[in-house]
Write a protein that holds these residues in place. Structure first.
Motif, PDB file in Angstrom:
ATOM      1  N   ALA A 264       0.436  -1.689   0.524  1.00 47.30           N
ATOM      2  CA  ALA A 264      -0.289   0.121  -0.271  1.00 47.30           C
ATOM      3  C   ALA A 264       1.058   1.596  -0.263  1.00 47.30           C
ATOM      4  CB  ALA A 264      -0.715  -0.180   1.024  1.00 47.30           C
ATOM      5  N   ALA A 265       1.617   1.095   1.016  1.00 48.43           N
ATOM      6  CA  ALA A 265       2.581   2.248   0.339  1.00 48.43           C
ATOM      7  C   ALA A 265       3.426   2.723  -0.590  1.00 48.43           C
ATOM      8  CB  ALA A 265       4.302   2.132   1.850  1.00 48.43           C
ATOM      9  N   VAL A 266       3.478   1.636  -1.760  1.00 44.12           N
ATOM     10  CA  VAL A 266       3.971   2.205  -3.001  1.00 44.12           C
ATOM     11  C   VAL A 266       3.238   3.012  -3.795  1.00 44.12           C
ATOM     12  CG1 VAL A 266       4.400   0.949  -5.351  1.00 44.12           C
ATOM     13  CG2 VAL A 266       5.544  -0.224  -3.279  1.00 44.12           C
ATOM     14  N   ALA A 267       1.696   1.449  -3.468  1.00 48.00           N
ATOM     15  CA  ALA A 267       0.874   2.297  -4.075  1.00 48.00           C
ATOM     16  C   ALA A 267       0.685   3.653  -3.896  1.00 48.00           C
ATOM     17  CB  ALA A 267      -0.551   1.973  -3.395  1.00 48.00           C
ATOM     18  N   ALA A 268       1.106   4.453  -2.334  1.00 49.75           N
ATOM     19  CA  ALA A 268       0.584   5.644  -2.328  1.00 49.75           C
ATOM     20  C   ALA A 268       1.870   6.597  -2.624  1.00 49.75           C
ATOM     21  CB  ALA A 268       0.625   5.551  -0.548  1.00 49.75           C
ATOM     22  N   LEU A 269       2.099   6.085  -2.567  1.00 50.92           N
ATOM     23  CA  LEU A 269       3.626   6.714  -3.625  1.00 50.92           C
ATOM     24  C   LEU A 269       2.987   7.069  -4.903  1.00 50.92           C
ATOM     25  CD1 LEU A 269       6.840   5.807  -2.099  1.00 50.92           C
ATOM     26  CD2 LEU A 269       6.244   7.904  -1.973  1.00 50.92           C
ATOM     27  N   HIS A 270       2.252   6.607  -5.736  1.00 51.59           N
ATOM     28  CA  HIS A 270       2.337   6.838  -7.202  1.00 51.59           C
ATOM     29  C   HIS A 270       1.241   7.743  -6.626  1.00 51.59           C
ATOM     30  CE1 HIS A 270       5.133   4.056  -8.817  1.00 51.59           C
ATOM     31  NE2 HIS A 270       4.331   2.657  -8.520  1.00 51.59           N
ATOM     32  N   ALA A 271      -0.007   6.947  -6.248  1.00 48.10           N
ATOM     33  CA  ALA A 271      -1.035   7.926  -6.628  1.00 48.10           C
ATOM     34  C   ALA A 271      -0.849   9.737  -5.900  1.00 48.10           C
ATOM     35  CB  ALA A 271      -2.390   7.795  -4.691  1.00 48.10           C
ATOM     36  N   ASP A 272       0.353  10.249  -4.879  1.00 47.76           N
ATOM     37  CA  ASP A 272       0.294  11.452  -4.215  1.00 47.76           C
ATOM     38  C   ASP A 272       1.055  12.040  -5.296  1.00 47.76           C
ATOM     39  OD1 ASP A 272       0.678  13.078  -2.017  1.00 47.76           O
ATOM     40  OD2 ASP A 272       2.970  12.370  -2.695  1.00 47.76           O
ATOM     41  N   TRP A 287      10.591   0.964  -0.689  1.00 47.91           N
ATOM     42  CA  TRP A 287       9.655  -0.148  -0.113  1.00 47.91           C
ATOM     43  C   TRP A 287      10.052  -1.159  -0.950  1.00 47.91           C
ATOM     44  CZ3 TRP A 287       7.052   0.137   3.892  1.00 47.91           C
ATOM     45  CH2 TRP A 287       6.839   1.601   4.526  1.00 47.91           C
ATOM     46  N   TYR A 288       9.751  -1.294  -1.740  1.00 52.96           N
ATOM     47  CA  TYR A 288      10.288  -2.596  -1.882  1.00 52.96           C
ATOM     48  C   TYR A 288      10.587  -3.579  -1.639  1.00 52.96           C
ATOM     49  CZ  TYR A 288       7.153  -2.811  -6.326  1.00 52.96           C
ATOM     50  OH  TYR A 288       5.834  -2.343  -7.095  1.00 52.96           O
ATOM     51  N   ASP A 289      12.103  -3.166  -1.781  1.00 51.50           N
ATOM     52  CA  ASP A 289      12.836  -3.593  -0.662  1.00 51.50           C
ATOM     53  C   ASP A 289      12.523  -4.173   0.892  1.00 51.50           C
ATOM     54  OD1 ASP A 289      15.276  -3.456  -2.647  1.00 51.50           O
ATOM     55  OD2 ASP A 289      16.334  -1.181  -1.311  1.00 51.50           O
ATOM     56  N   GLU A 290      11.796  -3.534   1.393  1.00 51.11           N
ATOM     57  CA  GLU A 290      10.903  -4.133   2.401  1.00 51.11           C
ATOM     58  C   GLU A 290      10.306  -5.472   2.262  1.00 51.11           C
ATOM     59  OE1 GLU A 290      10.778  -3.315   5.712  1.00 51.11           O
ATOM     60  OE2 GLU A 290      12.469  -1.410   6.287  1.00 51.11           O
ATOM     61  N   LEU A 291       9.185  -5.051   1.418  1.00 50.67           N
ATOM     62  CA  LEU A 291       8.574  -5.835   0.537  1.00 50.67           C
ATOM     63  C   LEU A 291       9.508  -7.447   1.097  1.00 50.67           C
ATOM     64  CD1 LEU A 291       5.987  -5.016  -1.715  1.00 50.67           C
ATOM     65  CD2 LEU A 291       5.444  -6.552   0.228  1.00 50.67           C
ATOM     66  N   LEU A 292      10.420  -7.536   0.399  1.00 51.88           N
ATOM     67  CA  LEU A 292      11.889  -8.350  -0.829  1.00 51.88           C
ATOM     68  C   LEU A 292      11.667  -9.213   0.792  1.00 51.88           C
ATOM     69  CD1 LEU A 292      14.326  -7.646  -3.283  1.00 51.88           C
ATOM     70  CD2 LEU A 292      12.308  -9.314  -3.499  1.00 51.88           C
TER      71      LEU A 292
END
Length: 379
Positions: A264-272, A287-292
């Motif tokens: 959701a944090a990745v999606a929020a960065l796109h939305a922002d 955030w993708y590093d965190e997801l990994l």
């Protein structure tokens, strides 16, 4: 009103199961009570909708039990338990019922179908139409699923993670037939969030809202896909973005990060970002590093990270990141085609788009990749 009625389904099934009904018969009885409610309530709404549904469903269950000669002994035992009219206990079995429908012994498709039927209150016909299969096929799938979980009792906490994965599967089915499964998944996740105080439930709801907010801009008038970078952001649902972002921020503040919150944090960065060019790709990579880390090195996450690295540090860095991802991951060739195009090798990118189109299983995605190859050929 339909959504309000369906929101009571898990609570009513839970009451019947606690009174002694097996899950399959309880679910059938509640479905019959729902049909009766939709017929009666518009002209004569009850003061206590939940109690009304429990009463009617319990009577339907007893009728079904009495009509089965082979279960005469059970009828006598169950009939003796019929309570006097009065308040319905306030126990909320929502999470347990969700967990029952997402039981590990069920296949993902069976778990989704049972969740939509037992928790979502959808009819078998609606579920079959949404999944583009014959109603008889879906009825068999649901019946098998109910038999599988028939002996499981609602007496222990459910696995929230398993439940969330099933809801995420429902959401990703999107829209087909006369049932909007993405909207249904959002409704069910809202319901679960009201019953369960868990940051990952909030994270999944935020993720769904932030993705769903872009739905209107994802396709052109001719039905073709519009990539995120080319979407008309004025068509995004800003109220939904605001709600999703607020839910996410509250979840992140609890400092119990999970994969749905990170997505959701990745999606929020796109939305922002006002435009695609203004996206904070460095943060997206972080955030993708965190997801990994959270997903133990998921290849799908690694693939998406390669795209973000290409945007943040240049296409060659993205290709280097892509090289570490197994080429068997779906859409791997499409990502390679995009990064190679960004790096300026248009003939090679054209070949890769053609290969990616041949590998695509989704018709809309295949058409999009074919158009990308044609665009490079013409240009």
């Amino acid at each position: 009103m339909i959504d309000d009625v369906r929101a009571l389904v898990p609570q009513v099934i839970g009451v019947l199961v606690r009174r002694g009904a097996d899950f399959a018969m309880a679910e059938d009885a509640v479905q019959e009570a729902l049909v009766e409610a939709l017929r009666v309530w518009p002209a004569d709404p009850p003061r206590e909708p939940r109690a009304w549904l429990v009463t009617v469903a319990w009577r339907r269950f007893l009728d079904a039990t009495r009509s089965d000669v082979a279960r005469r002994r059970r009828e006598e035992a169950v009939a003796e338990q019929e309570p006097e009219p009065g308040p319905v206990p306030g126990t909320d079995d929502t999470l347990q019922l969700y967990a029952l429908c997402a039981h590990p012994s069920l296949s993902p498709s069976a778990a989704v179908a049972l969740t939509l039927r037992a928790v979502g209150g959808l009819t078998t016909r609606q579920i079959a139409a949404a999944y583009l299969v014959p109603e008889a096929t879906m009825a068999q799938r649901i019946s098998r699923a109910k038999r599988t979980v028939a002996g499981v009792r609602l007496d222990r906490p459910g696995d929230v993670g398993v439940v969330l994965r099933v809801l995420y599967l429902v959401f990703n089915e999107g829209y087909s037939g006369d049932v909007d499964l993405a909207a249904e998944a959002i409704r069910l996740t809202r319901q679960l969030r009201a019953a369960v105080d868990h940051p990952e439930v909030a994270g999944l709801l935020a993720l769904m809202l932030l993705h769903h907010a872009r739905r209107g801009a994802r396709t052109a008038p001719d039905g073709s896909l519009v990539p995120l970078a080319r979407q008309d952001r004025s068509r995004w649902d800003r109220d939904m973005v605001t709600e999703g972002t607020g839910i996410l921020q509250a979840a992140l503040a609890r400092d119990r990060l999970g994969e749905y919150q990170a997505q959701a944090a990745v999606a929020a960065l796109h939305a922002d970002a006002p435009t695609a060019e203004e996206t904070d790709w460095v943060q997206v990579v972080e955030w993708y590093d965190e997801l990994l880390r959270l997903t133990a090195g998921s290849p799908v996450v690694a693939l998406n990270r390669a795209v973000a690295v290409g945007e943040a540090d240049g296409p060659r860095a993205g290709l280097a990141a892509l090289a570490a991802v197994p080429a068997t991951v779906p859409r791997w060739t499409a990502v390679e085609a995009y990064l190679v195009e960004q790096d300026g090798d248009l003939p090679r990118a054209t070949e890769l788009y053609v290969q990616a189109a041949a590998l695509a299983v989704d018709a809309a995605e295949r058409d999009h990749l074919t158009r990308q190859a044609a665009r490079l050929r013409a240009g």
